[in-house]
Motif scaffolding. Structure first.
Motif, short mmCIF file in Angstrom:
data_model
loop_
_atom_site.label_atom_id
_atom_site.label_comp_id
_atom_site.label_asym_id
_atom_site.label_seq_id
_atom_site.Cartn_x
_atom_site.Cartn_y
_atom_site.Cartn_z
N TYR A 48 65.22 36.61 68.77
CA TYR A 48 65.48 35.18 68.58
C TYR A 48 64.91 34.70 67.25
CZ TYR A 48 65.17 30.14 69.30
OH TYR A 48 65.26 28.79 69.14
N PHE A 67 70.76 36.87 68.12
CA PHE A 67 70.86 35.90 69.21
C PHE A 67 71.54 36.51 70.43
CE2 PHE A 67 70.67 32.45 65.82
CZ PHE A 67 69.36 32.13 66.10
N ALA A 70 68.98 38.47 72.21
CA ALA A 70 67.95 37.59 72.77
C ALA A 70 68.37 36.94 74.07
CB ALA A 70 67.57 36.51 71.75
N ILE A 71 69.66 36.67 74.24
CA ILE A 71 70.10 35.98 75.46
C ILE A 71 70.51 36.92 76.59
CG2 ILE A 71 70.76 33.89 74.24
CD1 ILE A 71 73.69 34.78 74.53
#
Length: 72
Positions: A48, A67, A70-71
Motif C-alpha cells: 500500500y 494496490f 494490498a487489497i
C-alpha cells in the motif's frame, strides 16, 4: 537477513517508518518498503505504501500492482 533478524530490525525501525516519507525522502522510504517485501512479498502495508509513493510521484501505472496486492 533471516526472518527473525528482519522482525527485530523492523521493530527497531518502526518509529521511523513514516519519517522518510514525511520529509520527502521518497527513495529512503521506497528502499525500506522493498526490504519488507523481500521477506514478505504480500505484506499489505508495504505494498500500500509503495502504491502511495508511486502516486505521489505521478506514476499511476506503477502504483496499481501494489494496490492490487494490498487489497487481496
Amino acid at each position: 537477513m533471516a526472518k527473525t533478524g528482519l522482525k527485530k530490525w523492523f521493530k527497531q525501525k518502526w518509529v521511523n517508518i513514516e519519517a522518510p516519507k514525511k520529509k520527502g525522502k521518497f527513495q529512503d522510504a521506497e528502499r525500506f518498503y522493498r526490504i519488507i517485501l523481500e521477506a514478505e512479498p504480500l505484506n499489505a502495508g508495504a505494498n500500500y505504501n509503495l502504491g502511495l509513493l508511486a502516486l505521489s510521484l505521478n506514476k499511476m501505472k506503477l502504483a496499481l500492482p501494489f494496490f492490487k496486492i494490498a487489497i487481496k
